[in-house]
Design a protein around this motif. Sequence first.
Motif, PDB file in Angstrom:
ATOM      1  N   MET A 124      -3.560 -10.636 -12.065  1.00  0.00           N
ATOM      2  CA  MET A 124      -3.191  -9.248 -11.827  1.00  0.00           C
ATOM      3  C   MET A 124      -1.758  -9.047 -12.280  1.00  0.00           C
ATOM      4  O   MET A 124      -0.937  -9.945 -12.155  1.00  0.00           O
ATOM      5  N   ASP A 125      -1.471  -7.865 -12.764  1.00  0.00           N
ATOM      6  CA  ASP A 125      -0.090  -7.586 -13.105  1.00  0.00           C
ATOM      7  C   ASP A 125       0.653  -7.096 -11.863  1.00  0.00           C
ATOM      8  O   ASP A 125       0.112  -7.030 -10.766  1.00  0.00           O
ATOM      9  N   PHE A 126       1.879  -6.729 -12.045  1.00  0.00           N
ATOM     10  CA  PHE A 126       2.769  -6.396 -10.935  1.00  0.00           C
ATOM     11  C   PHE A 126       2.320  -5.166 -10.150  1.00  0.00           C
ATOM     12  O   PHE A 126       2.415  -5.141  -8.930  1.00  0.00           O
ATOM     13  N   VAL A 127       1.830  -4.144 -10.822  1.00  0.00           N
ATOM     14  CA  VAL A 127       1.518  -2.882 -10.149  1.00  0.00           C
ATOM     15  C   VAL A 127       0.428  -3.035  -9.084  1.00  0.00           C
ATOM     16  O   VAL A 127       0.629  -2.625  -7.938  1.00  0.00           O
ATOM     17  N   PRO A 128      -0.744  -3.639  -9.402  1.00  0.00           N
ATOM     18  CA  PRO A 128      -1.734  -3.801  -8.337  1.00  0.00           C
ATOM     19  C   PRO A 128      -1.253  -4.707  -7.203  1.00  0.00           C
ATOM     20  O   PRO A 128      -1.521  -4.435  -6.036  1.00  0.00           O
ATOM     21  N   LYS A 129      -0.527  -5.767  -7.525  1.00  0.00           N
ATOM     22  CA  LYS A 129      -0.006  -6.656  -6.476  1.00  0.00           C
ATOM     23  C   LYS A 129       0.936  -5.892  -5.559  1.00  0.00           C
ATOM     24  O   LYS A 129       0.875  -6.013  -4.339  1.00  0.00           O
ATOM     25  N   TRP A 130       1.814  -5.119  -6.139  1.00  0.00           N
ATOM     26  CA  TRP A 130       2.760  -4.339  -5.344  1.00  0.00           C
ATOM     27  C   TRP A 130       2.027  -3.320  -4.487  1.00  0.00           C
ATOM     28  O   TRP A 130       2.392  -3.096  -3.328  1.00  0.00           O
ATOM     29  N   SER A 131       0.987  -2.710  -5.035  1.00  0.00           N
ATOM     30  CA  SER A 131       0.228  -1.703  -4.298  1.00  0.00           C
ATOM     31  C   SER A 131      -0.444  -2.309  -3.069  1.00  0.00           C
ATOM     32  O   SER A 131      -0.405  -1.732  -1.977  1.00  0.00           O
ATOM     33  N   ILE A 132      -1.045  -3.474  -3.237  1.00  0.00           N
ATOM     34  CA  ILE A 132      -1.687  -4.148  -2.109  1.00  0.00           C
ATOM     35  C   ILE A 132      -0.634  -4.581  -1.092  1.00  0.00           C
ATOM     36  O   ILE A 132      -0.822  -4.432   0.120  1.00  0.00           O
ATOM     37  N   ALA A 133       0.489  -5.095  -1.567  1.00  0.00           N
ATOM     38  CA  ALA A 133       1.563  -5.523  -0.667  1.00  0.00           C
ATOM     39  C   ALA A 133       2.106  -4.350   0.150  1.00  0.00           C
ATOM     40  O   ALA A 133       2.401  -4.500   1.343  1.00  0.00           O
ATOM     41  N   LEU A 134       2.211  -3.179  -0.464  1.00  0.00           N
ATOM     42  CA  LEU A 134       2.686  -1.988   0.243  1.00  0.00           C
ATOM     43  C   LEU A 134       1.750  -1.637   1.389  1.00  0.00           C
ATOM     44  O   LEU A 134       2.189  -1.394   2.517  1.00  0.00           O
ATOM     45  N   MET A 135       0.449  -1.619   1.130  1.00  0.00           N
ATOM     46  CA  MET A 135      -0.507  -1.291   2.192  1.00  0.00           C
ATOM     47  C   MET A 135      -0.493  -2.337   3.302  1.00  0.00           C
ATOM     48  O   MET A 135      -0.515  -2.005   4.484  1.00  0.00           O
ATOM     49  N   ALA A 136      -0.460  -3.602   2.923  1.00  0.00           N
ATOM     50  CA  ALA A 136      -0.454  -4.677   3.922  1.00  0.00           C
ATOM     51  C   ALA A 136       0.809  -4.613   4.776  1.00  0.00           C
ATOM     52  O   ALA A 136       0.741  -4.739   6.009  1.00  0.00           O
ATOM     53  N   ALA A 137       1.948  -4.395   4.145  1.00  0.00           N
ATOM     54  CA  ALA A 137       3.210  -4.322   4.890  1.00  0.00           C
ATOM     55  C   ALA A 137       3.213  -3.128   5.843  1.00  0.00           C
ATOM     56  O   ALA A 137       3.672  -3.240   6.992  1.00  0.00           O
ATOM     57  N   THR A 138       2.695  -2.001   5.380  1.00  0.00           N
ATOM     58  CA  THR A 138       2.630  -0.817   6.241  1.00  0.00           C
ATOM     59  C   THR A 138       1.721  -1.075   7.429  1.00  0.00           C
ATOM     60  O   THR A 138       2.067  -0.770   8.571  1.00  0.00           O
ATOM     61  N   TRP A 139       0.559  -1.654   7.171  1.00  0.00           N
ATOM     62  CA  TRP A 139      -0.398  -1.937   8.247  1.00  0.00           C
ATOM     63  C   TRP A 139       0.203  -2.896   9.274  1.00  0.00           C
ATOM     64  O   TRP A 139       0.125  -2.654  10.482  1.00  0.00           O
ATOM     65  N   VAL A 140       0.802  -3.971   8.809  1.00  0.00           N
ATOM     66  CA  VAL A 140       1.391  -4.961   9.722  1.00  0.00           C
ATOM     67  C   VAL A 140       2.529  -4.332  10.531  1.00  0.00           C
ATOM     68  O   VAL A 140       2.599  -4.490  11.757  1.00  0.00           O
ATOM     69  N   THR A 141       3.406  -3.603   9.869  1.00  0.00           N
ATOM     70  CA  THR A 141       4.549  -2.994  10.559  1.00  0.00           C
ATOM     71  C   THR A 141       4.096  -1.997  11.617  1.00  0.00           C
ATOM     72  O   THR A 141       4.560  -2.040  12.762  1.00  0.00           O
ATOM     73  N   VAL A 142       3.189  -1.110  11.257  1.00  0.00           N
ATOM     74  CA  VAL A 142       2.705  -0.122  12.215  1.00  0.00           C
ATOM     75  C   VAL A 142       1.950  -0.798  13.354  1.00  0.00           C
ATOM     76  O   VAL A 142       2.108  -0.418  14.523  1.00  0.00           O
ATOM     77  N   SER A 143       1.171  -1.822  13.052  1.00  0.00           N
ATOM     78  CA  SER A 143       0.437  -2.540  14.094  1.00  0.00           C
ATOM     79  C   SER A 143       1.394  -3.185  15.087  1.00  0.00           C
ATOM     80  O   SER A 143       1.202  -3.091  16.302  1.00  0.00           O
ATOM     81  N   VAL A 144       2.419  -3.840  14.589  1.00  0.00           N
ATOM     82  CA  VAL A 144       3.411  -4.474  15.469  1.00  0.00           C
ATOM     83  C   VAL A 144       4.111  -3.417  16.317  1.00  0.00           C
ATOM     84  O   VAL A 144       4.301  -3.603  17.527  1.00  0.00           O
TER      85      VAL A 144
END
Length: 153
Positions: A124-144
Amino acid sequence: MNDSSKKHDVALNVRSTVASYMMYWRKLCLEVSILISSGIVAVSTFGVDKAALSIEGRWGLIIGFGVAAAAGSYLILKASRLIQELRGILVRVDRYDELFVDGAFVPGDSLYPKSWENFDAVGMDFVPKWSIALMAATWVTVSVLLLIHRAAA
């Protein structure tokens, strides 16, 4: 118009079309991640009275947000595979146009770096990786934050 010129024109049209599709799918990856991340933040910030929310309700939100992030990740992974296929088409067209051949356009060197010719069909190139990382980080942060807010109450 001779046959070689016609082939070259077709290759240029294919290249232009495929490059446009690649940009569209990259943009879609970013938009999906931003939309889902914004939705998670909006629902958890403005759509829920966290003070009155039970622990089961908090876990329901966390699971729902996780499902949304997982669905977005699935869509982004599908788009990433398509981007890789499109990249493969671009490499074939660029090989046809001799953009990797030393001396074809630049004396003693190729127009494109040799590394561009070796694309990774499963990576995968940078854009899809960054997109998935953004969603995961948001989910983890809001969950915590949802869980910490409950512990503090």
